[in-house]
Design an enzyme around this catalytic site. Structure first.
Site, mmCIF file in Angstrom:
data_model
loop_
_atom_site.group_PDB
_atom_site.id
_atom_site.type_symbol
_atom_site.label_atom_id
_atom_site.label_comp_id
_atom_site.label_asym_id
_atom_site.label_seq_id
_atom_site.Cartn_x
_atom_site.Cartn_y
_atom_site.Cartn_z
ATOM 1 N N LYS A 147 0.858 -1.189 0.000
ATOM 2 C CA LYS A 147 0.000 0.000 0.000
ATOM 3 C C LYS A 147 0.891 1.234 0.000
ATOM 4 O O LYS A 147 1.393 1.670 1.029
ATOM 5 C CB LYS A 147 -0.915 0.031 1.236
ATOM 6 C CG LYS A 147 -2.014 1.066 1.070
ATOM 7 C CD LYS A 147 -2.424 1.740 2.355
ATOM 8 C CE LYS A 147 -1.645 2.960 2.707
ATOM 9 N NZ LYS A 147 -1.618 4.062 1.738
ATOM 10 N N GLU A 150 -0.661 7.674 -0.628
ATOM 11 C CA GLU A 150 -1.648 8.276 -1.548
ATOM 12 C C GLU A 150 -1.002 9.364 -2.406
ATOM 13 O O GLU A 150 -1.485 9.691 -3.479
ATOM 14 C CB GLU A 150 -2.826 8.865 -0.754
ATOM 15 C CG GLU A 150 -2.479 9.894 0.323
ATOM 16 C CD GLU A 150 -2.031 9.252 1.652
ATOM 17 O OE1 GLU A 150 -1.900 8.011 1.703
ATOM 18 O OE2 GLU A 150 -1.796 10.006 2.613
ATOM 19 N N GLY A 160 7.155 5.241 7.864
ATOM 20 C CA GLY A 160 6.343 6.460 7.899
ATOM 21 C C GLY A 160 6.498 7.140 9.238
ATOM 22 O O GLY A 160 7.501 6.956 9.933
ATOM 23 N N THR A 184 6.055 8.316 13.129
ATOM 24 C CA THR A 184 5.998 7.593 14.405
ATOM 25 C C THR A 184 4.552 7.490 14.876
ATOM 26 O O THR A 184 4.132 6.450 15.400
ATOM 27 C CB THR A 184 6.863 8.327 15.450
ATOM 28 O OG1 THR A 184 8.175 8.473 14.891
ATOM 29 C CG2 THR A 184 6.980 7.548 16.737
ATOM 30 N N GLY A 197 2.935 4.751 12.968
ATOM 31 C CA GLY A 197 3.602 3.505 13.382
ATOM 32 C C GLY A 197 3.033 2.975 14.698
ATOM 33 O O GLY A 197 2.805 1.771 14.854
ATOM 34 N N GLU A 252 9.901 1.330 10.446
ATOM 35 C CA GLU A 252 10.944 2.351 10.260
ATOM 36 C C GLU A 252 10.264 3.693 10.425
ATOM 37 O O GLU A 252 9.582 4.166 9.519
ATOM 38 C CB GLU A 252 11.565 2.256 8.855
ATOM 39 C CG GLU A 252 12.173 0.914 8.509
ATOM 40 C CD GLU A 252 13.427 0.600 9.311
ATOM 41 O OE1 GLU A 252 13.880 1.471 10.087
ATOM 42 O OE2 GLU A 252 13.930 -0.525 9.175
ATOM 43 N N ARG A 295 18.918 16.904 1.055
ATOM 44 C CA ARG A 295 18.463 15.886 0.112
ATOM 45 C C ARG A 295 16.945 15.776 0.228
ATOM 46 O O ARG A 295 16.394 15.801 1.324
ATOM 47 C CB ARG A 295 19.106 14.531 0.431
ATOM 48 C CG ARG A 295 18.706 13.449 -0.541
ATOM 49 C CD ARG A 295 19.524 12.212 -0.353
ATOM 50 N NE ARG A 295 19.374 11.691 1.004
ATOM 51 C CZ ARG A 295 19.149 10.413 1.299
ATOM 52 N NH1 ARG A 295 19.072 9.518 0.348
ATOM 53 N NH2 ARG A 295 19.032 10.022 2.539
ATOM 54 N N CYS A 338 13.777 10.811 6.700
ATOM 55 C CA CYS A 338 13.782 10.482 8.136
ATOM 56 C C CYS A 338 15.193 10.434 8.706
ATOM 57 O O CYS A 338 15.377 10.524 9.915
ATOM 58 C CB CYS A 338 13.044 9.173 8.387
ATOM 59 S SG CYS A 338 13.620 7.850 7.353
HETATM 60 P P1 ADP Z 1 3.448 11.348 6.452
HETATM 61 O O1 ADP Z 1 2.789 12.081 7.604
HETATM 62 O O2 ADP Z 1 4.857 11.650 6.327
HETATM 63 O O3 ADP Z 1 2.652 11.394 5.195
HETATM 64 P P2 ADP Z 1 2.372 8.854 7.273
HETATM 65 O O4 ADP Z 1 2.910 8.025 8.369
HETATM 66 O O5 ADP Z 1 1.069 9.538 7.484
HETATM 67 O O6 ADP Z 1 3.506 9.844 6.894
HETATM 68 O O7 ADP Z 1 2.227 8.002 5.931
HETATM 69 C C1 ADP Z 1 2.998 6.902 5.609
HETATM 70 C C2 ADP Z 1 2.101 5.834 5.035
HETATM 71 O O8 ADP Z 1 1.140 5.464 6.028
HETATM 72 C C3 ADP Z 1 1.270 6.247 3.820
HETATM 73 O O9 ADP Z 1 1.185 5.142 2.944
HETATM 74 C C4 ADP Z 1 -0.082 6.552 4.414
HETATM 75 O O10 ADP Z 1 -1.149 6.396 3.507
HETATM 76 C C5 ADP Z 1 -0.144 5.499 5.471
HETATM 77 N N1 ADP Z 1 -1.098 5.757 6.551
HETATM 78 C C6 ADP Z 1 -1.444 6.940 7.116
HETATM 79 N N2 ADP Z 1 -2.327 6.746 8.108
HETATM 80 C C7 ADP Z 1 -2.542 5.409 8.190
HETATM 81 C C8 ADP Z 1 -3.335 4.550 9.032
HETATM 82 N N3 ADP Z 1 -4.082 5.039 10.010
HETATM 83 N N4 ADP Z 1 -3.279 3.224 8.801
HETATM 84 C C9 ADP Z 1 -2.499 2.726 7.825
HETATM 85 N N5 ADP Z 1 -1.732 3.453 7.014
HETATM 86 C C10 ADP Z 1 -1.756 4.781 7.190
#
Ligand code: ADP
Length: 485
Positions: A175, A178, A231, A233, A236, A253, A281, A287
């Site tokens: 996945k 977006e 992505g 924290t 995560g 990560e 960069r 990160c």
């Molecule tokens: P950023 O804030 O840097 O965009 P995110 O952690 O939000 O980083 O995004 C990293 C990934 O996690 C993306 O693929 C995003 O679609 C996905 N993502 C964001 N929120 C959720 C969630 N609640 N469950 C699963 N995936 C998510």
């Protein structure tokens, strides 16, 4: 751009969402819509997981050599189509073509690496404590792997997970973010050309609205046995909780807050050189970016002066696809607002701006000038958090003990950098920094051969290196007893 696809890839088919919903993918340079892609939901996710689970039945029985060959084909196609991949990457992410080319090279190297590692995922024969027994450890693929990836390295964050999973014999449901699903779809196209059978690598495109529900399904579906995420924290931690009910293997990560320490013993020019790369960069959206600079008092003024000079001379912001542009825009408005807010807060509380300091609307809606701040204090937000933008914050320090205390005074620990030519200091500081990765006299250190990952709240597990497959294999202990000797 032959590899620009606008369908999701599930079970070997290029498909729309069951709901027929789509969402736009935009170029951050001007917010122009590049294309629309399917907005997959929970039902689509279940179908992809089912396909991956079915494909696992046969893929887990393939030989390591067969998987190695498939990965090698995939890698060769990435090399062949590297320019196309780089153009797609620049279009959806905004980074310059030069940066995209180096990401394609870096990211594809993980596929090459794991094509080699696939053949070395060996078990063990143990010394039995009884005479009539033989003891073995088998290494077996865990099952379906769900891979959730971010927008800052749309190619490399997928390859370094997927190649390790596939090498081990796992099947994948990817996945992507977006914001950058097109690089993921291009990779699926090449995987299909490489000969991966249906269901082994699936890519679900999801909008920001559907991502949490799709994420929840990936976490809670019992057929998924490992979840790997790169992505923030915050997300995560949500995924960690959600995975508890099915006791999934987790590889996380997450964010960092990298210290970048320049000791008086450093070669300042080397430090400035590395600071340029480590800080700017991907326009600071990395990160492992240097997040907090600490420079010893004796060399502070020299470092700041040289750093500002290099920023002024070398950074040319603009449309990344144009010749001569070195740095692109931020990925989206929320990033720009966040960065802008941090600088405004710092300036209001007394920080000094040496260059930059605000957005560059003349270039486009999402550009922010490379900025260098000094005089930052602990009460400013920019001191305490991961910046994820082109803002360099330079603090002064007076002794090693003090700077180590400050560097480690954070709940996260991904990368850390320091500059010194004193060998005793190098070993001392390298051991004491509470991070997963240390750059000594280097600002860019990641490669397929090395183990990438953090300590504390920066995550779990390691990617790349020979340890990268560990997240995707189970160790099975087999005891054969009552043997006649
Ligand atoms: P950023 O804030 O840097 O965009 P995110 O952690 O939000 O980083 O995004 C990293 C990934 O996690 C993306 O693929 C995003 O679609 C996905 N993502 C964001 N929120 C959720 C969630 N609640 N469950 C699963 N995936 C998510």
């Amino acid at each position: 751009m032959h590899l620009l696809r606008n369908s999701a890839y599930v079970n070997g088919n290029w498909i729309s969402a069951a709901s027929k919903q789509t969402f736009p993918v935009c170029n951050p340079v001007d917010n122009a819509v590049i294309t629309r892609v399917p907005d997959m939901n929970t039902a689509d996710t279940q179908a992809a997981i089912d396909a991956a689970a079915k494909a696992f039945e046969s893929f887990s029985k393939t030989t390591a050599k067969e998987r190695s060959d498939l990965l090698r084909n995939w890698y060769n196609l990435m090399v062949k189509h590297s320019e196309d991949l780089a153009c797609i990457l620049t279009k959806e992410n905004g980074k310059s073509l030069a940066e995209s080319r180096s990401e394609i090279k870096y990211g594809s190297a993980f596929v090459e690496w794991f094509s080699e590692e696939a053949r070395r995922i060996d078990g063990q024969i143990l010394q039995a404590p009884f005479p009539n027994r033989e003891l073995f450890l088998f290494k077996q693929p865990v099952g379906v792997a769900a891979l959730i990836t971010p927008w800052n390295f749309p190619h490399a964050m997928i390859t370094r997970k997927a190649a390790a999973a596939l090498a081990a014999g796992c099947t994948c449901v990817v996945k992507p973010s977006e914001d950058t699903p097109l690089s993921a779809l291009a990779l699926a196209d090449l995987a299909e050309q490489a000969g991966f059978p249906a269901g082994i690598l699936n890519v679900l495109t999801t909008s920001v609205t559907n991502s949490p529900a799709v994420g929840l399904e990936l976490c809670e579906n019992p057929k998924v046995r490992v979840l790997s995420f790169t992505g923030s924290t915050a997300v995560g931690k949500i995924l960690y909780k959600q995975c508890a009910s099915t006791m999934k293997r987790l590889s996380l990560e997450l964010g960092g807050n990298a210290p970048f320490i320049v000791f008086r013993t450093a070669n300042v020019d080397v430090a400035v050189n590395s600071a340029m790369a480590s800080k700017f960069r991907n326009t600071g959206q990395t990160c492992v970016s240097a997040n907090r600079f600490f420079v010893e008092d004796d060399v502070f003024d020299e470092f700041v002066e040289k750093f500002v000079q290099r920023i002024d001379q070398e950074i040319k912001m603009g449309d990344g696809s144009k010749e001569g542009v070195t740095h692109g825009p931020l990925i989206k408005k929320s990033q720009l607002d966040m960065v802008n807010g941090l600088v405004k807060d710092a300036v209001q509380k007394g920080a000094k701006v040496h260059c930059g300091g605000g957005p560059l609307p003349g270039l486009g809606p999402l550009f922010y000038a490379p900025t260098l701040l000094t005089g930052v204090t602990r009460d400013m937000e920019v001191y305490n958090r991961e910046i994820f933008g082109p803002i360099a914050v330079i603090n002064k320090f007076c002794n090693e003990e003090d700077v180590l205390r400050q560097a480690n005074d954070t709940p996260v620990g991904l990368a850390g950098y320091f500059f010194s030519q004193d060998i005793s200091q190098i070993f001392r500081v390298a051991r004491k920094l509470e991070v997963g990765m240390v750059g000594v006299n280097e600002g860019l250190i990641s490669c397929a051969e090395a183990a990438f990952g953090g300590v504390k709240e920066s995550g779990l597990g390691r990617e790349g290196s020979r340890h990268g497959v560990e997240d995707y294999v189970d160790i099975k202990y087999v005891c054969i007893g009552n043997l006649k000797r």
